[in-house]
Design a protein around this motif. Sequence first.
Motif, PDB file in Angstrom:
ATOM      1  N   ARG A 222      -0.408   6.931  12.571  1.00 29.42           N
ATOM      2  CA  ARG A 222       0.673   6.215  13.245  1.00 29.42           C
ATOM      3  C   ARG A 222       0.136   5.165  14.218  1.00 29.42           C
ATOM      4  O   ARG A 222       0.588   4.021  14.245  1.00 29.42           O
ATOM      5  CB  ARG A 222       1.572   7.207  13.974  1.00 29.42           C
ATOM      6  N   ASP A 223      -0.851   5.568  15.020  1.00 27.54           N
ATOM      7  CA  ASP A 223      -1.438   4.618  15.975  1.00 27.54           C
ATOM      8  C   ASP A 223      -2.146   3.481  15.256  1.00 27.54           C
ATOM      9  O   ASP A 223      -2.092   2.323  15.696  1.00 27.54           O
ATOM     10  CB  ASP A 223      -2.416   5.339  16.907  1.00 27.54           C
ATOM     11  N   GLY A 224      -2.825   3.811  14.152  1.00 29.07           N
ATOM     12  CA  GLY A 224      -3.524   2.781  13.392  1.00 29.07           C
ATOM     13  C   GLY A 224      -2.570   1.766  12.800  1.00 29.07           C
ATOM     14  O   GLY A 224      -2.833   0.559  12.814  1.00 29.07           O
ATOM     15  N   ARG A 225      -1.437   2.237  12.281  1.00 26.22           N
ATOM     16  CA  ARG A 225      -0.438   1.318  11.724  1.00 26.22           C
ATOM     17  C   ARG A 225       0.177   0.452  12.813  1.00 26.22           C
ATOM     18  O   ARG A 225       0.418  -0.730  12.619  1.00 26.22           O
ATOM     19  CB  ARG A 225       0.652   2.088  10.970  1.00 26.22           C
ATOM     20  N   ARG A 226       0.422   1.063  13.967  1.00 23.71           N
ATOM     21  CA  ARG A 226       1.020   0.305  15.062  1.00 23.71           C
ATOM     22  C   ARG A 226       0.110  -0.851  15.476  1.00 23.71           C
ATOM     23  O   ARG A 226       0.574  -1.983  15.661  1.00 23.71           O
ATOM     24  CB  ARG A 226       1.279   1.227  16.249  1.00 23.71           C
ATOM     25  N   GLU A 227      -1.187  -0.578  15.603  1.00 29.55           N
ATOM     26  CA  GLU A 227      -2.107  -1.644  15.998  1.00 29.55           C
ATOM     27  C   GLU A 227      -2.223  -2.700  14.904  1.00 29.55           C
ATOM     28  O   GLU A 227      -2.261  -3.906  15.183  1.00 29.55           O
ATOM     29  CB  GLU A 227      -3.496  -1.059  16.305  1.00 29.55           C
ATOM     30  N   ALA A 228      -2.276  -2.247  13.646  1.00 26.56           N
ATOM     31  CA  ALA A 228      -2.407  -3.190  12.535  1.00 26.56           C
ATOM     32  C   ALA A 228      -1.180  -4.070  12.394  1.00 26.56           C
ATOM     33  O   ALA A 228      -1.284  -5.277  12.143  1.00 26.56           O
ATOM     34  CB  ALA A 228      -2.666  -2.430  11.235  1.00 26.56           C
ATOM     35  N   VAL A 229       0.005  -3.496  12.539  1.00 27.61           N
ATOM     36  CA  VAL A 229       1.245  -4.276  12.442  1.00 27.61           C
ATOM     37  C   VAL A 229       1.255  -5.373  13.495  1.00 27.61           C
ATOM     38  O   VAL A 229       1.573  -6.541  13.206  1.00 27.61           O
ATOM     39  CB  VAL A 229       2.476  -3.355  12.586  1.00 27.61           C
TER      40      VAL A 229
ATOM     41  N   LEU B 236       9.944   4.487  -3.127  1.00 27.48           N
ATOM     42  CA  LEU B 236       9.685   5.687  -2.334  1.00 27.48           C
ATOM     43  C   LEU B 236       9.272   5.343  -0.909  1.00 27.48           C
ATOM     44  O   LEU B 236       9.686   6.003   0.052  1.00 27.48           O
ATOM     45  CB  LEU B 236       8.596   6.524  -3.014  1.00 27.48           C
ATOM     46  N   PHE B 237       8.476   4.283  -0.752  1.00 24.98           N
ATOM     47  CA  PHE B 237       7.949   3.949   0.563  1.00 24.98           C
ATOM     48  C   PHE B 237       8.756   2.861   1.287  1.00 24.98           C
ATOM     49  O   PHE B 237       8.507   2.599   2.457  1.00 24.98           O
ATOM     50  CB  PHE B 237       6.480   3.522   0.449  1.00 24.98           C
ATOM     51  N   TRP B 238       9.701   2.249   0.574  1.00 18.97           N
ATOM     52  CA  TRP B 238      10.543   1.247   1.253  1.00 18.97           C
ATOM     53  C   TRP B 238      11.802   1.035   0.420  1.00 18.97           C
ATOM     54  O   TRP B 238      11.749   0.436  -0.655  1.00 18.97           O
ATOM     55  CB  TRP B 238       9.781  -0.068   1.421  1.00 18.97           C
ATOM     56  N   HIS B 239      12.915   1.543   0.891  1.00 20.38           N
ATOM     57  CA  HIS B 239      14.179   1.330   0.188  1.00 20.38           C
ATOM     58  C   HIS B 239      15.288   1.168   1.222  1.00 20.38           C
ATOM     59  O   HIS B 239      15.082   1.363   2.417  1.00 20.38           O
ATOM     60  CB  HIS B 239      14.497   2.495  -0.756  1.00 20.38           C
ATOM     61  N   GLY B 240      16.465   0.777   0.747  1.00 22.73           N
ATOM     62  CA  GLY B 240      17.587   0.573   1.655  1.00 22.73           C
ATOM     63  C   GLY B 240      17.848  -0.892   1.906  1.00 22.73           C
ATOM     64  O   GLY B 240      17.596  -1.757   1.056  1.00 22.73           O
ATOM     65  N   ARG B 241      18.320  -1.187   3.095  1.00 17.19           N
ATOM     66  CA  ARG B 241      18.751  -2.534   3.441  1.00 17.19           C
ATOM     67  C   ARG B 241      17.608  -3.539   3.280  1.00 17.19           C
ATOM     68  O   ARG B 241      16.485  -3.311   3.713  1.00 17.19           O
ATOM     69  CB  ARG B 241      19.254  -2.568   4.885  1.00 17.19           C
ATOM     70  N   GLY B 242      17.920  -4.674   2.641  1.00 17.83           N
ATOM     71  CA  GLY B 242      16.940  -5.742   2.491  1.00 17.83           C
ATOM     72  C   GLY B 242      16.016  -5.601   1.305  1.00 17.83           C
ATOM     73  O   GLY B 242      15.139  -6.443   1.104  1.00 17.83           O
TER      74      GLY B 242
ATOM     75  N   HIS C 275       0.846  -1.187   0.000  1.00 15.26           N
ATOM     76  CA  HIS C 275       0.000   0.000   0.000  1.00 15.26           C
ATOM     77  C   HIS C 275       0.888   1.246   0.000  1.00 15.26           C
ATOM     78  O   HIS C 275       1.960   1.243   0.608  1.00 15.26           O
ATOM     79  CB  HIS C 275      -0.886  -0.010   1.253  1.00 15.26           C
ATOM     80  N   PRO C 276       0.477   2.334  -0.688  1.00 13.23           N
ATOM     81  CA  PRO C 276       1.302   3.553  -0.715  1.00 13.23           C
ATOM     82  C   PRO C 276       1.303   4.273   0.631  1.00 13.23           C
ATOM     83  O   PRO C 276       0.705   5.343   0.801  1.00 13.23           O
ATOM     84  CB  PRO C 276       0.651   4.398  -1.823  1.00 13.23           C
ATOM     85  N   SER C 277       1.959   3.676   1.582  1.00 12.36           N
ATOM     86  CA  SER C 277       2.086   4.224   2.928  1.00 12.36           C
ATOM     87  C   SER C 277       3.280   3.528   3.581  1.00 12.36           C
ATOM     88  O   SER C 277       3.933   2.688   2.964  1.00 12.36           O
ATOM     89  CB  SER C 277       0.816   3.968   3.745  1.00 12.36           C
ATOM     90  N   ALA C 278       3.512   3.853   4.841  1.00 14.43           N
ATOM     91  CA  ALA C 278       4.625   3.245   5.568  1.00 14.43           C
ATOM     92  C   ALA C 278       4.267   1.876   6.134  1.00 14.43           C
ATOM     93  O   ALA C 278       5.115   1.242   6.777  1.00 14.43           O
ATOM     94  CB  ALA C 278       5.057   4.177   6.699  1.00 14.43           C
ATOM     95  N   PHE C 279       3.054   1.383   5.881  1.00 16.19           N
ATOM     96  CA  PHE C 279       2.583   0.189   6.568  1.00 16.19           C
ATOM     97  C   PHE C 279       3.454  -1.038   6.312  1.00 16.19           C
ATOM     98  O   PHE C 279       3.895  -1.710   7.248  1.00 16.19           O
ATOM     99  CB  PHE C 279       1.143  -0.119   6.166  1.00 16.19           C
ATOM    100  N   SER C 280       3.709  -1.370   5.051  1.00 18.62           N
ATOM    101  CA  SER C 280       4.446  -2.608   4.770  1.00 18.62           C
ATOM    102  C   SER C 280       5.872  -2.525   5.299  1.00 18.62           C
ATOM    103  O   SER C 280       6.423  -3.510   5.804  1.00 18.62           O
ATOM    104  CB  SER C 280       4.436  -2.915   3.266  1.00 18.62           C
ATOM    105  N   ARG C 281       6.492  -1.342   5.207  1.00 24.05           N
ATOM    106  CA  ARG C 281       7.855  -1.196   5.733  1.00 24.05           C
ATOM    107  C   ARG C 281       7.867  -1.411   7.246  1.00 24.05           C
ATOM    108  O   ARG C 281       8.737  -2.112   7.777  1.00 24.05           O
ATOM    109  CB  ARG C 281       8.400   0.193   5.398  1.00 24.05           C
ATOM    110  N   GLU C 282       6.897  -0.828   7.944  1.00 21.68           N
ATOM    111  CA  GLU C 282       6.846  -0.981   9.399  1.00 21.68           C
ATOM    112  C   GLU C 282       6.512  -2.421   9.797  1.00 21.68           C
ATOM    113  O   GLU C 282       7.017  -2.924  10.808  1.00 21.68           O
ATOM    114  CB  GLU C 282       5.834   0.001   9.982  1.00 21.68           C
TER     115      GLU C 282
END
Length: 443
Positions: free
Chosen positions: A380-387, A39-45, A9-16
């Motif tokens: 942020r809180d919604g992603r934390r609970e979903a993760v 854009l939403f997930w790059h770098g290590r891994g 999804h175009p958000s930080a969800f999958s990265r988190e």
Amino acid sequence: MRVMFLQGHPSAFSRELGQELTRRGHRVCRINLCFGDWLFWHGRGTTNYRGSFDDWEAWIEARMQADRTTHLVYFADRHPYHIAAQRAARRLGVVCLSYEFGYLRPDWILVEEGGQSAFSHFPDDLGDLRRIALGLPQPDMRRRHGHPFWKEAVQEMAYHLGNVLLAPLYPGFQSDRVDHPVVEYLSYLPRHVAARMARRDAGRLMERLSRGKERFHLVALQMAGDYQIRANSPFADPLAFLRTVFRSYAGMGPDEGLLVVKLHPMDNGRLPWRKLTRDLAKEFGIAPRVLFLDGGNLDVLLARADGCVVVNSTVGLHALQAGCPVKALGVAVYDIAGLTHGKGLDSFWTDPQRPDPEGVAALVRVMATALHVRGDFFSRDGRREAVAGVVAHMERGIARQMGAVCRFPPRLWKLRQMGLCAAPWDPALQQAEGRGSGQDRGG
């Protein structure tokens, strides 16, 4: 677990989600197919795939085999790249998990084995669902999380416009969007102005319908580019669906009553639905009895309607919860004998099958526990609970433990009846799927 993430999804969800899995000792990697992914997930891994779509399936199979992948996670199961990856994953015995906006709304996120609708492994037998639901609590449907619309719009536009502007960085990427992103986003500007004007008309129409003097059936339109129509129904687009509904209503509808066509609230305005509805109603001779609604309160409508016709929209599930009879013309996960109208559309207008309230409650309890987590993609809180919820599902195999995963997707036969491809994966599954729906559960 060794988890491979595809497009998210175009958000930080999958990265988190990946970060939390890594923190808990699992091995995680991510494959980026386009700039929006990066854009939403790059770098290590992370790995950038810049090859052609024709080479994708062989490449991803080799990569999963080399990494000894145990779980493949992706957003939107009908994305062409994800369909090809599923084929490869199933050959290797990799568990496929698709996440999406929830069937239950708002602020529920779906995490489902395989995919949605026809490709869901969720049971389709009401007796099985009643048994699984025993002892499960009724979910709290009150909203917990929220976010401003601008945040969703900005991240969506950044993802898709970035893919257009920086396409040379990923020369082999093939977009699955129906409309060009620039055209689509620009179309929302006049749509936004028109929606303001439509609210006045919607207010007057809602006042008329809520008085209780006129009987009506509700027809819920879906977005033209919705994969649920393109991959899980016999219709090429919502207009073909509307033509089927009008033809049936003109021939078999009640002598008195109205047909209320409700526009999807997120429709981009590319098609003149008010005019198309009016012209189609004239063609079938039912223009005086057809009302077009752009806006309005869905809960009020469902409480008053004699029935609701959908392709496979989540509106159908809301209607069942409201006790409103439902006819689904596509493949929907809630289209279950005993809950929805199982006969043809012609009979629905005058003799609809009403949903069994206890059966609907059982369905919702099982869905909430086996298929959903609470949360939100943008807050942020919604992603934390979903993760936390998704991690628990993956580590504990909650749906499988409950017996809420059929070995073969039990709704594939409906696609065959519609003359569509039964399965996106290997022929052996197509043959074995015909052995039944609810009896063969597990791995």
